[in-house]
Scaffold this motif. Structure first.
Motif, PDB file in Angstrom:
ATOM      1  N   TRP A   1       0.835  -1.209   0.000  1.00 13.44           N
ATOM      2  CA  TRP A   1       0.000   0.000   0.000  1.00 13.44           C
ATOM      3  C   TRP A   1       0.864   1.252   0.000  1.00 13.44           C
ATOM      4  CZ3 TRP A   1      -4.669   1.533  -1.124  1.00 13.44           C
ATOM      5  CH2 TRP A   1      -5.705   0.602  -1.146  1.00 13.44           C
ATOM      6  N   ARG A   2       2.004   1.182   0.694  1.00 15.77           N
ATOM      7  CA  ARG A   2       2.810   2.396   0.797  1.00 15.77           C
ATOM      8  C   ARG A   2       3.463   2.746  -0.537  1.00 15.77           C
ATOM      9  NH1 ARG A   2       7.600   2.152   4.881  1.00 15.77           N
ATOM     10  NH2 ARG A   2       8.279   3.830   3.529  1.00 15.77           N
ATOM     11  N   ASP A   3       3.403   1.825  -1.515  1.00 12.80           N
ATOM     12  CA  ASP A   3       3.911   2.138  -2.858  1.00 12.80           C
ATOM     13  C   ASP A   3       2.864   2.867  -3.700  1.00 12.80           C
ATOM     14  OD1 ASP A   3       6.240   0.727  -2.194  1.00 12.80           O
ATOM     15  OD2 ASP A   3       5.339  -1.171  -2.848  1.00 12.80           O
ATOM     16  N   VAL A   4       1.641   2.936  -3.190  1.00  9.73           N
ATOM     17  CA  VAL A   4       0.556   3.552  -3.963  1.00  9.73           C
ATOM     18  C   VAL A   4       0.488   5.050  -3.637  1.00  9.73           C
ATOM     19  CG1 VAL A   4      -1.937   3.517  -4.388  1.00  9.73           C
ATOM     20  CG2 VAL A   4      -0.729   1.380  -3.852  1.00  9.73           C
ATOM     21  N   PRO A   5       0.611   5.918  -4.636  1.00  7.16           N
ATOM     22  CA  PRO A   5       0.594   7.361  -4.349  1.00  7.16           C
ATOM     23  C   PRO A   5      -0.752   7.808  -3.750  1.00  7.16           C
ATOM     24  CG  PRO A   5       1.169   6.922  -6.655  1.00  7.16           C
ATOM     25  CD  PRO A   5       0.726   5.636  -6.070  1.00  7.16           C
ATOM     26  N   PHE A   6      -0.706   8.806  -2.887  1.00  6.24           N
ATOM     27  CA  PHE A   6      -1.955   9.364  -2.336  1.00  6.24           C
ATOM     28  C   PHE A   6      -1.750  10.856  -2.064  1.00  6.24           C
ATOM     29  CE2 PHE A   6      -0.584   9.912   2.076  1.00  6.24           C
ATOM     30  CZ  PHE A   6       0.463   9.010   2.195  1.00  6.24           C
ATOM     31  N   ASP A   7      -2.864  11.574  -1.963  1.00  2.31           N
ATOM     32  CA  ASP A   7      -2.798  12.996  -1.622  1.00  2.31           C
ATOM     33  C   ASP A   7      -2.753  13.123  -0.111  1.00  2.31           C
ATOM     34  OD1 ASP A   7      -2.887  13.821  -4.225  1.00  2.31           O
ATOM     35  OD2 ASP A   7      -5.099  13.797  -4.278  1.00  2.31           O
ATOM     36  N   ASP A   8      -1.663  13.645   0.393  1.00  5.61           N
ATOM     37  CA  ASP A   8      -1.474  13.766   1.834  1.00  5.61           C
ATOM     38  C   ASP A   8      -2.375  14.881   2.379  1.00  5.61           C
ATOM     39  OD1 ASP A   8      -0.470  14.354   4.408  1.00  5.61           O
ATOM     40  OD2 ASP A   8       1.429  13.400   3.865  1.00  5.61           O
ATOM     41  N   THR A   9      -3.260  14.533   3.308  1.00  3.85           N
ATOM     42  CA  THR A   9      -4.205  15.531   3.836  1.00  3.85           C
ATOM     43  C   THR A   9      -3.689  16.206   5.107  1.00  3.85           C
ATOM     44  OG1 THR A   9      -5.342  13.855   5.159  1.00  3.85           O
ATOM     45  CG2 THR A   9      -6.193  14.236   2.925  1.00  3.85           C
ATOM     46  N   SER A  10      -2.426  15.944   5.480  1.00  2.00           N
ATOM     47  CA  SER A  10      -1.887  16.549   6.708  1.00  2.00           C
ATOM     48  C   SER A  10      -1.973  18.072   6.630  1.00  2.00           C
ATOM     49  CB  SER A  10      -0.412  16.168   6.898  1.00  2.00           C
ATOM     50  OG  SER A  10      -0.243  14.773   6.879  1.00  2.00           O
ATOM     51  N   ASP A  11      -2.221  18.719   7.788  1.00  2.32           N
ATOM     52  CA  ASP A  11      -2.107  20.181   7.850  1.00  2.32           C
ATOM     53  C   ASP A  11      -1.282  20.519   9.088  1.00  2.32           C
ATOM     54  OD1 ASP A  11      -3.791  19.947  10.040  1.00  2.32           O
ATOM     55  OD2 ASP A  11      -5.601  20.297   8.847  1.00  2.32           O
ATOM     56  N   ARG A  12      -1.308  21.767   9.533  1.00  2.00           N
ATOM     57  CA  ARG A  12      -0.433  22.169  10.639  1.00  2.00           C
ATOM     58  C   ARG A  12      -0.773  21.437  11.937  1.00  2.00           C
ATOM     59  NH1 ARG A  12      -1.083  27.621  11.989  1.00  2.00           N
ATOM     60  NH2 ARG A  12      -0.144  27.007  13.958  1.00  2.00           N
ATOM     61  N   ASP A  13      -2.039  21.123  12.102  1.00  2.00           N
ATOM     62  CA  ASP A  13      -2.473  20.573  13.386  1.00  2.00           C
ATOM     63  C   ASP A  13      -2.675  19.066  13.400  1.00  2.00           C
ATOM     64  OD1 ASP A  13      -2.562  23.117  14.476  1.00  2.00           O
ATOM     65  OD2 ASP A  13      -4.551  23.469  13.593  1.00  2.00           O
ATOM     66  N   ARG A  14      -2.819  18.496  12.220  1.00  2.49           N
ATOM     67  CA  ARG A  14      -3.171  17.083  12.192  1.00  2.49           C
ATOM     68  C   ARG A  14      -2.384  16.358  11.107  1.00  2.49           C
ATOM     69  NH1 ARG A  14      -7.370  17.280  15.654  1.00  2.49           N
ATOM     70  NH2 ARG A  14      -7.423  15.035  15.695  1.00  2.49           N
ATOM     71  N   ILE A  15      -2.165  15.070  11.324  1.00  2.20           N
ATOM     72  CA  ILE A  15      -1.358  14.275  10.392  1.00  2.20           C
ATOM     73  C   ILE A  15      -2.259  13.276   9.656  1.00  2.20           C
ATOM     74  CG2 ILE A  15      -0.708  12.656  12.249  1.00  2.20           C
ATOM     75  CD1 ILE A  15       1.999  12.324  10.779  1.00  2.20           C
ATOM     76  N   ASP A  16      -2.002  13.123   8.371  1.00  2.00           N
ATOM     77  CA  ASP A  16      -2.726  12.122   7.581  1.00  2.00           C
ATOM     78  C   ASP A  16      -2.391  10.730   8.143  1.00  2.00           C
ATOM     79  OD1 ASP A  16      -3.198  10.120   5.470  1.00  2.00           O
ATOM     80  OD2 ASP A  16      -3.660  11.845   4.199  1.00  2.00           O
ATOM     81  N   PRO A  17      -3.398   9.914   8.461  1.00  2.00           N
ATOM     82  CA  PRO A  17      -3.098   8.611   9.080  1.00  2.00           C
ATOM     83  C   PRO A  17      -2.214   7.717   8.196  1.00  2.00           C
ATOM     84  CG  PRO A  17      -5.442   8.804   8.510  1.00  2.00           C
ATOM     85  CD  PRO A  17      -4.850  10.163   8.337  1.00  2.00           C
ATOM     86  N   ARG A  18      -2.267   7.929   6.888  1.00  2.00           N
ATOM     87  CA  ARG A  18      -1.394   7.129   6.016  1.00  2.00           C
ATOM     88  C   ARG A  18       0.059   7.567   6.175  1.00  2.00           C
ATOM     89  NH1 ARG A  18      -5.257   8.560   1.064  1.00  2.00           N
ATOM     90  NH2 ARG A  18      -5.100  10.505   2.262  1.00  2.00           N
ATOM     91  N   SER A  19       0.299   8.879   6.198  1.00  2.00           N
ATOM     92  CA  SER A  19       1.672   9.372   6.385  1.00  2.00           C
ATOM     93  C   SER A  19       2.207   8.948   7.743  1.00  2.00           C
ATOM     94  CB  SER A  19       1.708  10.897   6.289  1.00  2.00           C
ATOM     95  OG  SER A  19       1.075  11.306   5.113  1.00  2.00           O
ATOM     96  N   LEU A  20       1.341   9.046   8.750  1.00  2.00           N
ATOM     97  CA  LEU A  20       1.740   8.611  10.095  1.00  2.00           C
ATOM     98  C   LEU A  20       2.171   7.148  10.065  1.00  2.00           C
ATOM     99  CD1 LEU A  20       1.649   8.892  13.312  1.00  2.00           C
ATOM    100  CD2 LEU A  20      -0.609   7.833  13.091  1.00  2.00           C
ATOM    101  N   THR A  21       1.354   6.301   9.434  1.00  2.00           N
ATOM    102  CA  THR A  21       1.600   4.862   9.510  1.00  2.00           C
ATOM    103  C   THR A  21       2.831   4.483   8.687  1.00  2.00           C
ATOM    104  OG1 THR A  21      -0.803   4.681   9.653  1.00  2.00           O
ATOM    105  CG2 THR A  21       0.425   2.641   9.491  1.00  2.00           C
ATOM    106  N   ILE A  22       3.031   5.144   7.567  1.00  2.00           N
ATOM    107  CA  ILE A  22       4.242   4.874   6.784  1.00  2.00           C
ATOM    108  C   ILE A  22       5.481   5.280   7.596  1.00  2.00           C
ATOM    109  CG2 ILE A  22       5.535   5.597   4.728  1.00  2.00           C
ATOM    110  CD1 ILE A  22       2.748   5.757   3.303  1.00  2.00           C
ATOM    111  N   ALA A  23       5.402   6.425   8.281  1.00  2.00           N
ATOM    112  CA  ALA A  23       6.540   6.852   9.119  1.00  2.00           C
ATOM    113  C   ALA A  23       6.776   5.837  10.240  1.00  2.00           C
ATOM    114  CB  ALA A  23       6.275   8.243   9.679  1.00  2.00           C
ATOM    115  N   LEU A  24       5.694   5.335  10.829  1.00  2.00           N
ATOM    116  CA  LEU A  24       5.840   4.320  11.881  1.00  2.00           C
ATOM    117  C   LEU A  24       6.481   3.051  11.315  1.00  2.00           C
ATOM    118  CD1 LEU A  24       2.388   4.678  13.687  1.00  2.00           C
ATOM    119  CD2 LEU A  24       4.632   5.204  14.678  1.00  2.00           C
ATOM    120  N   ASP A  25       6.071   2.695  10.106  1.00  2.00           N
ATOM    121  CA  ASP A  25       6.630   1.490   9.475  1.00  2.00           C
ATOM    122  C   ASP A  25       8.153   1.624   9.348  1.00  2.00           C
ATOM    123  OD1 ASP A  25       6.119  -1.058   8.362  1.00  2.00           O
ATOM    124  OD2 ASP A  25       6.357  -0.249   6.335  1.00  2.00           O
TER     125      ASP A  25
END
Ligand SMILES: Cc1ncc(C[n+]2csc(CCOP(=O)(O)OP(=O)(O)O)c2C)c(N)n1
Ligand SMILES: [Mg+2]
Length: 560
Positions: free
Chosen positions: A359-383
């Motif tokens: 899944w992490r190879d599949v491109p996505f639009d990161d919805t993170s903003d100043r206050d909140r993190i996109d759960p996909r970006s979070l999980t890839i960073a955790l990975d």
């Protein structure tokens, strides 16, 4: 000999060495007797937590867990965890204290057998002091050999009785089931003619021996390898691993599974989750189901061929038969680059899998903003941050797909998925059970804020046990699953939204390390914690974006 003493002697003699529970007067003596016979006792703070710990422990230890409960409310408190275990076919022996036969007006009186049966567990009972050991040994063996959750009622008067040590009744081990020659031959013939075979392994194939046998057979017919969510990680490391089939399947996995001409479920129910309500099974696909229980075959969808047999034995038998099947020359064999040149496998596909199956190879639009993190970006960073030798335990909720899809696991024991009852609130406790079973691996609990607060009492257990585990909360200050279920139709959502709760401060109060995360950079304290590995948990309160529901949630709603 006291009955409690005899029970402890018998159960520890059978190999029971870890007991989870909450102790009250009715299970005090039997629990202490087990401890005196060398068992480890893990005190939970709520019986439901104890049940989920024992459930997860048993899944990872591969042998029955023990759960010790006080009569009445001790049992009813544990019911959600017991139901999850029963539906997951976890081998679990519940030592359920019960009032004496004559105590008809006791406050604690409930119908233990009826309540156990209502959850799908197997009721059992100590009928008399004289035969208590036989009753207990029979219950343990049903749990172990039939992979059942057995609720063994221990009436107080029988517990207090005396018996003559009878010795443990002799074992009559049941041999694993060989497949009948006819269906095994039909499966071999199907695989001999298959151009795009896919194997789908489920809970019934979660073992190293099953993996080895399935890989051997898959190598000989060129099959690709996928699993249900319950068996995630089984084929990790194989270049032909598609990871999970179903709602969590990556686009490439879904494409390849959907195009299979022969799809073989191995110890896999082929239920609506694993098949995306049938959409992952092509119109012309021949479906085969192999299961050691005949009534499992066709329970969710009728296969074209059902084979009753143990997964490992069946795969081995079919491999032997396949070796003697006449094989049509396959297209792949003309290309010397192709590996190994049969079935679905080719060098080109192997390269596609290497770069595009995750899944992490599949491109996505990161919805993170100043206050909140996109759960996909979070999980890839955790990975990236978490060590590969990990166990990921997942609670229920909208968030659950992120860890299931974006965190890799080292093998089938790296994933603890307590979703058979779809309860929220079990994830922290099942992570604790996992951590107790496998101290050699880092356990990562992944929870929603709703599930985290529902099961929060077990944070004290994790701290008391000095478990170095990571607890990630996907915090959207809501029952996100309900928000995304009902929000689009304009329903009021006040019942499923909550004001912010400072989960990092709450965890700190329990004695955990904790960090609030709004960006990948905020994970730095987790990195430092992983290097130091202090003997206590760290809670990561991740403030996640939640403008829309996870897409697999739509899949779940169809199952409601
Ligand atoms: C014990 C139990 N109660 C209620 C539900 C219904 N339910 C399913 S998901 C969910 C919300 C979970 O919220 P959270 O843990 O924060 O995860 P999120 O959906 O927000 O990601 C609820 C209430 C359930 N599945 N189990
Ligand atoms: Mg939430």
């Amino acid at each position: 000999m006291l009955v409690t003493e005899a029970l402890a002697t018998a159960l520890t003699g059978l190999g029971a060495d870890t007991v989870f529970g909450v102790v009250g007067s009715g299970n005090f003596h039997v629990t202490n007797a087990l401890i005196a016979h060398g068992a480890r006792y893990v005190a939970a703070r709520h019986e439901c937590g104890a049940a989920s710990m024992a459930d997860a422990w048993a899944r990872l230890a591969g042998r029955p867990g023990l759960l010790s409960l006080h009569q009445g409310p001790g049992i009813t408190n544990a019911l959600t965890g017991i139901t999850e275990a029963a539906k997951s076919r976890t081998p679990l022996l519940v030592l359920a204290a019960d009032v004496s036969a004559g105590a008809v007006t006791s406050n604690f009186r409930i119908d233990v057998a009826a309540i156990a049966a209502a959850t799908g567990a197997t009721p059992a009972r100590l009928h008399s002091a004289g035969f208590a050991v036989d009753d207990a040994v029979r219950a343990y063996r049903i749990a172990r050999d039939e992979r059942r959750t057995v609720v063994l009622a221990l009436p107080l008067d029988v517990q207090a009785g005396e018996c003559t040590w009878p010795g443990v009744p002799a074992e009559r081990p049941a041999a694993p089931l060989e497949p009948a020659a006819g269906p095994a031959g039909q499966l071999a013939a199907l695989l001999a003619g298959a151009v795009r075979p896919v194997f789908l392994a489920g809970r019934g194939a979660r073992s190293g021996s099953a993996r080895a046998a399935l890989e051997r057979l898959a190598d000989s017919c060129g099959a690709l390898l996928a699993t249900s969510a319950a068996a995630k990680g089984l084929f990790r490391g194989s270049p032909w691993d598609l990871d999970v089939s179903g709602g969590f399947a990556s686009p490439l996995a879904a494409e390849l599974i959907g195009a299979a001409d022969v799809l073989v479920g191995w110890g896999c129910s082929l239920n609506m989750w694993t098949t995306r309500h049938g959409h992952l099974v092509g119109q012309d696909t021949t479906v085969v189901q192999v299961d050691c229980e005949s009534d499992a075959i066709g329970r969710h969808r009728p296969p074209h061929l059902g084979v009753v047999g143990d997964v490992t034995l069946t795969a081995d038998a079919v491999a032997t038969l396949l070796a003697s099947e006449p094989r049509a020359p396959l297209a792949g064999q003309v290309d010397p680059e192709d590996l190994p040149g049969t079935g679905y496998r080719s060098a080109a596909l192997r390269d596609r899998l290497a770069t595009g199956i995750r899944w992490r190879d599949v491109p996505f639009d990161d919805t993170s903003d100043r206050d909140r993190i996109d759960p996909r970006s979070l999980t890839i960073a955790l990975d990236d941050v978490l060590p590969a030798e990990r166990i990921v335990a997942v609670d229920s909720g909208n968030f659950m797909g992120y860890p299931s899809m974006f965190l890799s696991v080292p093998d089938q024991d790296g994933f603890c998925f307590t979703q058979a009852y779809q309860s929220i609130g079990l994830g922290l406790a099942s992570a604790i059970g996992s951590a107790v079973a496998r101290p050699d691996r880092l356990t990562v609990a992944t929870l929603g804020d709703g599930g985290a607060l529902m099961g929060i009492s077990e944070l004290e257990t994790a701290v008391r046990l000095a478990l170095p585990m990571v607890i990630v909360v996907y915090d959207d200050q809501a029952y996100g699953a309900e928000v995304h279920h009902f929000g689009p139709d304009g329903h009021p959502l006040d019942t499923v939204r909550f004001p912010p709760a400072d989960l990092a401060a709450i965890a700190g109060g329990f004695g955990c390390d904790a960090v609030t995360v709004r960006s990948v950079a905020d994970l730095e304290p987790l990195r430092a914690w992983l290097e130091a590995r202090p003997p206590r948990p760290i809670l990561v309160d991740a403030q996640v974006t939640a403008d829309r529901g996870a897409w697999w949630l739509e899949e779940a709603f169809r199952g409601h």
